[in-house]
Scaffold this active site. Sequence first.
Site, PDB file in Angstrom:
ATOM      1  N   GLY A 208       9.169  -5.226  -9.189  1.00 37.57           N
ATOM      2  CA  GLY A 208       9.234  -5.841  -7.854  1.00 37.57           C
ATOM      3  C   GLY A 208       7.880  -6.378  -7.454  1.00 37.57           C
ATOM      4  O   GLY A 208       6.998  -6.552  -8.292  1.00 37.57           O
ATOM      5  N   ASN A 209       7.715  -6.704  -6.175  1.00 38.45           N
ATOM      6  CA  ASN A 209       6.406  -7.141  -5.686  1.00 38.45           C
ATOM      7  C   ASN A 209       6.209  -6.642  -4.262  1.00 38.45           C
ATOM      8  O   ASN A 209       7.104  -6.044  -3.679  1.00 38.45           O
ATOM      9  CB  ASN A 209       6.261  -8.662  -5.816  1.00 38.45           C
ATOM     10  CG  ASN A 209       7.325  -9.394  -5.029  1.00 38.45           C
ATOM     11  OD1 ASN A 209       7.414  -9.273  -3.817  1.00 38.45           O
ATOM     12  ND2 ASN A 209       8.182 -10.128  -5.744  1.00 38.45           N
ATOM     13  N   TYR A 210       5.045  -6.920  -3.714  1.00 38.93           N
ATOM     14  CA  TYR A 210       4.689  -6.338  -2.423  1.00 38.93           C
ATOM     15  C   TYR A 210       5.232  -7.096  -1.212  1.00 38.93           C
ATOM     16  O   TYR A 210       4.904  -6.768  -0.094  1.00 38.93           O
ATOM     17  CB  TYR A 210       3.160  -6.269  -2.295  1.00 38.93           C
ATOM     18  CG  TYR A 210       2.504  -5.305  -3.250  1.00 38.93           C
ATOM     19  CD1 TYR A 210       2.813  -3.949  -3.191  1.00 38.93           C
ATOM     20  CD2 TYR A 210       1.569  -5.738  -4.180  1.00 38.93           C
ATOM     21  CE1 TYR A 210       2.204  -3.044  -4.059  1.00 38.93           C
ATOM     22  CE2 TYR A 210       0.953  -4.851  -5.045  1.00 38.93           C
ATOM     23  CZ  TYR A 210       1.280  -3.503  -4.981  1.00 38.93           C
ATOM     24  OH  TYR A 210       0.694  -2.613  -5.816  1.00 38.93           O
TER      25      TYR A 210
END
Length: 694
Positions: A208-210
């Site tokens: 995923g990412n932030y």
Amino acid sequence: MLKGKKIVLGVTGSIAAYKAAILLRLLVKEGAEVQVVMTPFAKEFITPLTLSTLSGRPVYCDFFNASDGAWNSHVELGLWADAMIVAPATASTLGKMANGIADNLLVTTYLSMKAPVFIAPAMDLDMYAHPSTQRNVEILKGYGNAIIEAASGELASHLNGKGRLEEPEKIVQVVKDFFCSSCDLKGRRVLVTAGPTYEKIDPVRFIGNYSSGKMGFAIACECASRGADVTLVAGPVSLPTPHPSINRIDVESANEMYDAAVGVFPTCDVAVLSAAVADYRPAVQANQKIKRTAADMTIELEANRDIAATLGSMKTDGQRLVGFALETNNAEANACEKLHKKNLDFIVLNSLEDKGAGFACDTNKITIIGKDGKSVYPLKSKKEVAKDIVSHMTKLFLLLLIMFLPVTANAEGEELEAKVVLNAGKVQGTNDEVFKQLETSINEFINGRKWTPNMYEEVERISCNFTFVVNSYSNDGTFDCSLMVQAVRPVFGSSYTSPLFKYEDKSIKFTYQAYDRLEFVEDNLDNNLTATIAFYVYLIIGMDMDTMGELGGTEFLNKALNIANNAQNLGDAGWRAGSSSNNRYSVIDDYMNGAMEPVRKLMYRYHRLGLDTMFKNATEGRKAITESLALLKKAYEDRSMAYFTKLFTEYKVDEIVNVYSKSTPGEGKEVAEILTSINPSLSSEWEKITKNNN
Ligand code: CTP
């Protein structure tokens, strides 16, 4: 947006009454003046003291104050308020409101209310679902009240279902939207993607990412509060839907986001792609949790499809696409490349090099890069940034409207196929942009509105021209324009058209500021421009219907007449009844005068029985036209000063001369005599009829 608004808050006896205090606080915080009215039973759930303290006004519950006999006037409250909110509204109060059972101050206040009413029901799920409650809700909707549907969730009964009072924040939002003065996205459909995507590795792990989704949610909210119909495709985020009208689709992976976005985009005007979509996903997603085995492990990745690039390739001339770029280096060059590669209209760049910009924080610093240049914005809250982005987007729409006006207008139009031209006339040069926008707004107003409940096929639309020429304009937005209105109807069975109406209105005075959206509310003629246009539209539709069936246009002609009668106070000479010179009032006053009924009947005989028949049987058709002109004579004899009779002969002259070009001498003579007596100034034309036949 609620600053200075006067709101009556009606509170009824529900467990959710405690939320009325929160609602009241929010309204006061927004700058509204709130007068609370409670039902007697509501006092069992929340004290008047709490609500009077929060509102800074005594709370009304009874018809009069028992201690000093002071009368609590529901009628005055009805006149005082800009809006009434009933929240929570119990099943009992809904029933009383729907059926006019005025046994408490709240219901009498509702019945006296002149302002819009918002009703937010709250009750147990079975009570809410009960047909009697639903029927009352429908009745109240039918009376024009806005129902803020109950939400789903845990109820006081500990059951789960629909019946919870909608959150006070959302109720306030609905009311704010109502008062929203700049609903410049009304009628627009917007797609927003937001948040990260999670690409599954196994049942417990993902890539995923932030991304927090905050920027996209703020954009969706801004669009919705400016009136747009918003679909928000959200990746896995922990944010609540920011606006009650948003249609939210929750997704997890890039693939799911792709399917949702590609499915929705064809019906949208614009897509704003703020999601941080993973470029790759694990080639294999394990069904079971992957166990630690070897010292190292490798996950093979495969590419996700690019949503932005796909929408860019699907994009039609009328659609717009906005992308985002979050860059760590070579920011502008990278963003420009994405703008072109993905066929975006503009790209919002935020650089991680800028402090306070990007993921997770509540602020952002953006640069908007379009095909024609860039705009740099300072660090702002994401809410403010959303406003900037959406404002930039609305400018694109204006441009689009100007570029593609005929296409958009005709596609949306219902009854009319109106060509609108605004000519700057003598004041050409300095304010061309404002004039262009006014032309766009008028075009949208005429062609984009449904004026009748009827369905029209494209070929059935009434062709008309509205040609405005600016007589004078001053920078405060004051206009004086002349308007030439022309309408034609087809001659069935031929490729000809026949003049239906033609009139030059010498002066229409109104005010218009650039980007104003033209609105028209029947019986509320505070805008002279829209009142005048609506008047001519109804007149044209009514006349067209008169040609299709004897006196068939009465309903719409009465609307035009109503506007003319109600517009007497607008201070525009064109409306003045009994004016010495002919004006738009005389046109409708003549046409609808009882003595002129023969002229209205003529419309059907002349067009339907006459012209339409002529192409099958010339003699029959012409006979009907001759009979119809006898009706014109009758009307002229009964109301010789009637302006409309003369007007009709003016715009029909060429056609009539043509019709009688092959008639019998007797026929032509009779008709020429009638027409010469009505309009002697055209005698040389009428003579042609007699000459033709000799
Ligand atoms: N985007 C998208 N679908 C993808 C990847 C990106 O819709 N699969 C959109 C993003 O929502 C954003 C724009 O494309 O509006 C640019 O995203 P970004 O990740 O910066 O672009 P990429 O083409 O993936 O470039 P990079 O190599 O920098 O990751």
